[in-house]
Design an enzyme around this catalytic site. Structure first.
Site, PDB file in Angstrom:
ATOM      1  N   CYS A 153       4.851   6.170   6.768  1.00 54.00           N
ATOM      2  CA  CYS A 153       4.858   7.479   6.558  1.00 54.00           C
ATOM      3  C   CYS A 153       6.344   7.879   7.389  1.00 54.00           C
ATOM      4  O   CYS A 153       6.203   7.886   8.752  1.00 54.00           O
ATOM      5  CB  CYS A 153       3.918   8.437   7.381  1.00 54.00           C
ATOM      6  SG  CYS A 153       3.466   9.722   7.568  1.00 54.00           S
TER       7      CYS A 153
ATOM      8  N   CYS B  19      -0.789   9.831  11.368  1.00 57.02           N
ATOM      9  CA  CYS B  19       0.288   9.526  12.438  1.00 57.02           C
ATOM     10  C   CYS B  19      -0.001   8.193  12.045  1.00 57.02           C
ATOM     11  O   CYS B  19      -1.401   7.661  12.745  1.00 57.02           O
ATOM     12  CB  CYS B  19       1.044  10.056  13.372  1.00 57.02           C
ATOM     13  SG  CYS B  19       2.303   7.892  14.366  1.00 57.02           S
TER      14      CYS B  19
ATOM     15  N   ASP C  27      -1.877   4.510   4.272  1.00 57.90           N
ATOM     16  CA  ASP C  27      -0.969   5.046   2.885  1.00 57.90           C
ATOM     17  C   ASP C  27      -0.072   3.762   2.291  1.00 57.90           C
ATOM     18  O   ASP C  27       0.229   2.853   2.326  1.00 57.90           O
ATOM     19  CB  ASP C  27       0.372   5.739   3.755  1.00 57.90           C
ATOM     20  CG  ASP C  27      -0.299   6.514   4.988  1.00 57.90           C
ATOM     21  OD1 ASP C  27      -0.759   8.343   4.425  1.00 57.90           O
ATOM     22  OD2 ASP C  27       0.440   6.508   5.697  1.00 57.90           O
TER      23      ASP C  27
ATOM     24  N   TYR D 268       6.097   3.830   0.819  1.00 62.36           N
ATOM     25  CA  TYR D 268       5.732   4.098   1.986  1.00 62.36           C
ATOM     26  C   TYR D 268       6.317   2.163   2.896  1.00 62.36           C
ATOM     27  O   TYR D 268       5.583   1.430   3.719  1.00 62.36           O
ATOM     28  CB  TYR D 268       4.120   3.940   1.892  1.00 62.36           C
ATOM     29  CG  TYR D 268       3.641   4.954   2.210  1.00 62.36           C
ATOM     30  CD1 TYR D 268       3.882   6.210   2.957  1.00 62.36           C
ATOM     31  CD2 TYR D 268       2.818   5.615   1.197  1.00 62.36           C
ATOM     32  CE1 TYR D 268       3.273   7.185   2.796  1.00 62.36           C
ATOM     33  CE2 TYR D 268       1.905   6.899   0.913  1.00 62.36           C
ATOM     34  CZ  TYR D 268       2.519   7.914   1.881  1.00 62.36           C
ATOM     35  OH  TYR D 268       2.384   9.044   1.938  1.00 62.36           O
TER      36      TYR D 268
ATOM     37  N   CYS E 235      10.482 -11.238  19.508  1.00 65.88           N
ATOM     38  CA  CYS E 235      11.410 -12.657  19.040  1.00 65.88           C
ATOM     39  C   CYS E 235      11.936 -12.735  20.696  1.00 65.88           C
ATOM     40  O   CYS E 235      13.270 -13.559  20.232  1.00 65.88           O
ATOM     41  CB  CYS E 235      11.589 -12.585  18.000  1.00 65.88           C
ATOM     42  SG  CYS E 235      11.006 -13.528  16.447  1.00 65.88           S
TER      43      CYS E 235
ATOM     44  N   TYR F  75       9.300  16.529  -1.877  1.00 63.69           N
ATOM     45  CA  TYR F  75       7.935  15.362  -1.581  1.00 63.69           C
ATOM     46  C   TYR F  75       7.506  15.806  -2.727  1.00 63.69           C
ATOM     47  O   TYR F  75       6.844  14.033  -2.299  1.00 63.69           O
ATOM     48  CB  TYR F  75       7.540  15.878  -0.711  1.00 63.69           C
ATOM     49  CG  TYR F  75       6.133  15.370   0.034  1.00 63.69           C
ATOM     50  CD1 TYR F  75       6.515  14.082   1.166  1.00 63.69           C
ATOM     51  CD2 TYR F  75       5.626  15.937   0.501  1.00 63.69           C
ATOM     52  CE1 TYR F  75       5.489  13.565   1.448  1.00 63.69           C
ATOM     53  CE2 TYR F  75       4.233  14.791   0.607  1.00 63.69           C
ATOM     54  CZ  TYR F  75       4.534  13.808   1.620  1.00 63.69           C
ATOM     55  OH  TYR F  75       3.338  12.729   2.252  1.00 63.69           O
TER      56      TYR F  75
ATOM     57  N   GLU G  29      10.224   7.151   1.676  1.00 59.27           N
ATOM     58  CA  GLU G  29       9.769   7.545   2.781  1.00 59.27           C
ATOM     59  C   GLU G  29      11.277   6.795   4.310  1.00 59.27           C
ATOM     60  O   GLU G  29       9.935   6.224   4.845  1.00 59.27           O
ATOM     61  CB  GLU G  29       8.682   8.030   3.527  1.00 59.27           C
ATOM     62  CG  GLU G  29       7.997   9.045   2.516  1.00 59.27           C
ATOM     63  CD  GLU G  29       7.422  10.092   3.453  1.00 59.27           C
ATOM     64  OE1 GLU G  29       6.184   9.675   4.013  1.00 59.27           O
ATOM     65  OE2 GLU G  29       5.988  10.243   1.713  1.00 59.27           O
TER      66      GLU G  29
END
Length: 216
Positions: free
Chosen positions: A55, A201, A133, A138, A210, A86, A98
């Site tokens: 998202c 969210c 999602d 996504y 790393c 959208y 997105e």
């Protein structure tokens, strides 16, 4: 419903994608938080980067607060439908992801630092979904501006694939490609979480690092 769910998890063929429209959607001219122009012009020396991490609301908020990032914008890229809405992207029939596009100052933040933020702030092993999602929009993606970014992105994939496997994650499903055309999302999506502080969210980190090479 089951058929619809399957369709959302599979990219459409180009000739089956929604037709879109010739003209760009109306959207905000300036960033809601810092007032800078979303489409430029950008200051001399700025470079662009583009990422898909689920998202785009939460991803954009993360990057507009990132030191060295000059401006951010959310939009759609990587598919077939020109100037999608959208609602069209959510059908799974545009092929678009997105994404967040950002202009950054390479003297203040390196592209490798942005790549590290990309890998460590979402799960790149989930295929056509991110957290709760699901759908092709996504998916995890790095869209490189130029050969140097593409080379760094591929190197980071190799580096993080091993680290993620050691941490118990599955196969990395991130797509890496040259930056396609970026279509700005609608006005209300731009800097959504600044306009709606309690908005949804689902951005999640892997906690996998790393080391110094990825953060330099």
């Amino acid at each position: 419903m089951a058929l619809f769910a399957r369709n959302k998890l599979k990219l459409p063929a180009p000739d089956a994608a929604l037709p879109g429209r010739p003209d760009a959607l109306p959207t905000a001219l300036n960033h809601f938080v810092n007032g800078r122009p979303l489409a430029g012009p950008f200051p001399e020396g700025m470079e662009l980067a583009m990422f898909g991490m689920g998202c785009f609301w939460g991803v954009e908020k993360y990057f507009w607060q990132f030191s060295g990032v000059w401006v951010t914008a959310v939009g759609y890229a990587g598919g077939f439908t020109p100037n999608p809405t959208y609602r069209e992207v959510c059908t799974g029939m545009t092929g678009h992801n997105e994404v967040v596009r950002l202009a950054f100052d390479p003297k203040s933040v390196s592209y490798s630092s942005l790549l590290r933020a990309f890998w460590e702030n979402h799960d790149p092993t989930q295929g056509m979904r991110q957290g709760n999602d699901f759908g092709t929009q996504y998916r995890s993606g790095i869209y490189a501006y130029g050969d140097e970014q593409l080379m760094q992105a591929q190197a980071s994939l190799e580096e993080y694939s091993g680290a993620l496997a050691e941490a118990g994650y599955g196969r990395v499903t991130t797509e890496i490609d040259s930056a396609p055309e970026f279509y700005f999302a609608e006005d209300y999506h731009q800097q959504y979480l600044a306009k709606n502080p309690f908005g949804y969210c689902d951005m999640r980190g892997t906690g996998v690092s790393c080391g110094s090479r990825a953060s330099s």
